[in-house]
Design a protein around this motif. Structure first.
Motif, PDB file in Angstrom:
ATOM      1  N   ASP A   9      41.218  34.053  41.767  1.00  0.00           N
ATOM      2  CA  ASP A   9      41.183  33.737  43.201  1.00  0.00           C
ATOM      3  C   ASP A   9      41.241  32.228  43.488  1.00  0.00           C
ATOM      4  O   ASP A   9      41.509  31.827  44.618  1.00  0.00           O
ATOM      5  CB  ASP A   9      39.905  34.297  43.839  1.00  0.00           C
ATOM      6  CG  ASP A   9      39.760  35.793  43.623  1.00  0.00           C
ATOM      7  OD1 ASP A   9      40.795  36.459  43.430  1.00  0.00           O
ATOM      8  OD2 ASP A   9      38.618  36.300  43.637  1.00  0.00           O
ATOM      9  N   GLU A  61      44.684  39.949  50.551  1.00  0.00           N
ATOM     10  CA  GLU A  61      43.818  41.111  50.828  1.00  0.00           C
ATOM     11  C   GLU A  61      42.679  40.750  51.787  1.00  0.00           C
ATOM     12  O   GLU A  61      42.174  41.608  52.507  1.00  0.00           O
ATOM     13  CB  GLU A  61      43.233  41.656  49.519  1.00  0.00           C
ATOM     14  CG  GLU A  61      42.350  40.637  48.771  1.00  0.00           C
ATOM     15  CD  GLU A  61      41.708  41.159  47.499  1.00  0.00           C
ATOM     16  OE1 GLU A  61      41.983  42.300  47.091  1.00  0.00           O
ATOM     17  OE2 GLU A  61      40.907  40.391  46.906  1.00  0.00           O
ATOM     18  N   ARG A  90      45.707  40.644  37.384  1.00  0.00           N
ATOM     19  CA  ARG A  90      44.615  40.238  36.486  1.00  0.00           C
ATOM     20  C   ARG A  90      44.906  40.537  35.019  1.00  0.00           C
ATOM     21  O   ARG A  90      44.190  40.076  34.134  1.00  0.00           O
ATOM     22  CB  ARG A  90      43.327  40.971  36.892  1.00  0.00           C
ATOM     23  CG  ARG A  90      42.715  40.462  38.148  1.00  0.00           C
ATOM     24  CD  ARG A  90      41.211  40.355  38.096  1.00  0.00           C
ATOM     25  NE  ARG A  90      40.523  41.382  37.392  1.00  0.00           N
ATOM     26  CZ  ARG A  90      39.601  42.190  37.936  1.00  0.00           C
ATOM     27  NH1 ARG A  90      39.307  42.063  39.219  1.00  0.00           N
ATOM     28  NH2 ARG A  90      38.973  43.062  37.212  1.00  0.00           N
TER      29      ARG A  90
HETATM   30  O1  F6P Z   1      37.702  38.169  42.019  1.00  0.00           O
HETATM   31  C1  F6P Z   1      38.824  38.660  41.356  1.00  0.00           C
HETATM   32  C2  F6P Z   1      39.316  39.929  42.007  1.00  0.00           C
HETATM   33  O2  F6P Z   1      40.461  40.364  41.304  1.00  0.00           O
HETATM   34  C3  F6P Z   1      39.607  39.797  43.500  1.00  0.00           C
HETATM   35  O3  F6P Z   1      40.806  39.136  43.771  1.00  0.00           O
HETATM   36  C4  F6P Z   1      39.567  41.242  43.908  1.00  0.00           C
HETATM   37  O4  F6P Z   1      39.207  41.368  45.275  1.00  0.00           O
HETATM   38  C5  F6P Z   1      38.473  41.805  43.045  1.00  0.00           C
HETATM   39  O5  F6P Z   1      38.351  40.954  41.927  1.00  0.00           O
HETATM   40  C6  F6P Z   1      38.749  43.205  42.553  1.00  0.00           C
HETATM   41  O6  F6P Z   1      37.634  43.639  41.854  1.00  0.00           O
HETATM   42  P1  F6P Z   1      37.566  45.001  41.027  1.00  0.00           P
HETATM   43  O7  F6P Z   1      37.988  44.685  39.633  1.00  0.00           O
HETATM   44  O8  F6P Z   1      36.140  45.387  41.123  1.00  0.00           O
HETATM   45  O9  F6P Z   1      38.488  45.995  41.661  1.00  0.00           O
END
Ligand code: F6P
Length: 401
Positions: free
Chosen positions: A143, A238, A290
């Motif tokens: 982020d 988002e 990610r």
């Molecule tokens: O903080 C990193 C992030 O990928 C955000 O961009 C996203 O809102 C969140 O984590 C998603 O989290 P999870 O892995 O719990 O779905």
């Protein structure tokens, strides 16, 4: 030196994963071993620290992970240490958990604990530091919303993924003369949307830091159509709020823990399709951002963070977090970095550059000259691109409908 006398370092990765974590683990392990340290990793983030779920980190098992996504230690953003929301008080973790960790760190004779995490994980690291645990922090998150550092590692890889998605959406959008909405991550910061939008040629970029309206977004689509561009790429973060100020979430808002954001892209796509009768599709990029290999930039940054984390421990600069102040790697108290989220400056260079190319942030119906000293106006823009001024105005739409 006997094994008992060897100095020991622990490493953990907390919160959501991101590309580059393994590169930090590898660099920290190598640098520590060359200085004579023994290195152990805690599995599943802070959970492993509480449960003494450890693994040795060696030159052998950290070889060939520089370019591998995820984390060989595992991570979690749920459980006893999950990131809480609110002020310093409500973000506090249970005192008996801290005691347990204190006990475990003493039992392991740790000389330093490297906590690799985002703001939630570093807020926990800070509480450990206050309890006397020799912690140093490494800033991680796709982020890019941590204070004090120019970039966190993981961000560049996420932007590369989102920009690549835009490249792909570009060709199919053009073939079908469609509007494509790409929803990207970023929580309450628009960094990924902004940088991916610039790198991938987005026509509209909607971010939490800039209020926008459907009127303006639709006017931009029409303006492009008038210019002969029968497709439009929209990137939305988002965490961008709807025009009424509402945040779109995947689960109920809780006072206790971070809510999952998502769903705004489809709402925007439906509204545009209904208003303009133009085929519109939404793509939610999600966790693709990610996963996978870190970019070369992230590998380079992560490697520097890993090696410099050992320097911080050697210098006993506990309670500090590394930061990137190009081209240097420096450090600051963790408290400084987590005090305030880093968000996009609506007057910053990247927004200004986008506006100069007539990218819309949904806050105006058309071209907005970002450079105050130049005399170019919407009229000049309309003339230059042979667009009627009405396409730059919102008068065709009525929000109350
Ligand atoms: O903080 C990193 C992030 O990928 C955000 O961009 C996203 O809102 C969140 O984590 C998603 O989290 P999870 O892995 O719990 O779905």
């Amino acid at each position: 030196m006997s094994l008992e006398q060897r100095r020991k370092i622990g490493i953990l990765t907390g919160g959501g994963d991101c590309p580059g974590l393994n590169a930090v683990i590898r660099a920290a392990t190598k640098s520590a071993i060359f200085l004579g340290y023994e290195v152990i990793g805690f599995r599943r983030g802070y959970e492993g620290l509480a449960d003494l779920n450890t693994m040795p980190l060696t030159l052998e098992n950290t070889a060939n992970i520089l370019n591998v996504g995820g984390t060989i230690l595992g991570s979690t953003n749920r459980g006893r240490f999950s990131a809480k929301v609110g002020n310093e008080e409500t973000r506090r973790i249970d005192a008996d958990l801290i005691q347990l960790v204190q006990h475990n760190v003493a039992q392991l004779h740790l000389d330093g604990l490297i906590c690799i995490g985002g703001d939630g994980s570093l807020a926990i690291a800070q509480q450990f530091f206050e309890a006397g645990i020799p912690v140093v922090g490494v800033p991680k998150t796709i982020d890019n919303d941590l204070g004090c550092t120019a970039f966190t590692f993981g961000f560049d890889s996420a932007v590369a993924c989102a920009a690549n998605a835009l490249d792909r959406l570009h060709t199919t959008a053009a073939s079908h003369e469609r509007v494509m909405v790409l929803e990207v991550m970023g929580r309450h910061a628009g960094w990924i949307a902004l940088h991916a939008g610039l790198a991938g040629g987005g026509d509209v970029i909607l971010i939490p830091e800039i209020e926008w309206s459907f009127d303006n977004v639709c006017a931009k689509v029409l303006q492009r159509q008038q210019m002969g561009k029968r497709y439009t790429l929209i990137v939305v973060a988002e965490g961008a709020k709807l025009p009424g100020g509402e945040m779109v979430t995947l689960d109920a808002v809780s006072q206790q823990r971070q809510v999952r954001l998502g769903g705004i892209g489809q709402i925007i796509a439906d509204e545009i399709q209904q208003r303009l009768e133009t085929e519109t599709r939404c793509v939610v990029l999600g966790h693709l951002q990610r996963g996978g290999q870190p970019t070369y930039f992230d590998r380079c940054l992560s490697t520097q963070f890993g090696a410099h984390a050992i320097r911080l421990i050697e210098e006993k600069r506990f309670g500090e977090m590394l930061l990137y102040d190009p081209p240097e790697i420096r450090s600051t108290p963790i408290t400084e970095a987590i005090k305030r989220l880093s968000t996009v400056d609506p007057q910053g260079a990247a927004v200004e550059a986008a506006r100069a190319m007539a990218v819309s942030f949904g806050d105006s119906p058309g071209y907005q000259n970002p450079f105050p000293k130049s005399k170019v106006s919407a009229e000049t823009f309309a003339e230059k691109y042979n667009v009627s001024l009405s396409a730059l105005s919102t008068s065709r739409f009525d929000d109350s409908e």
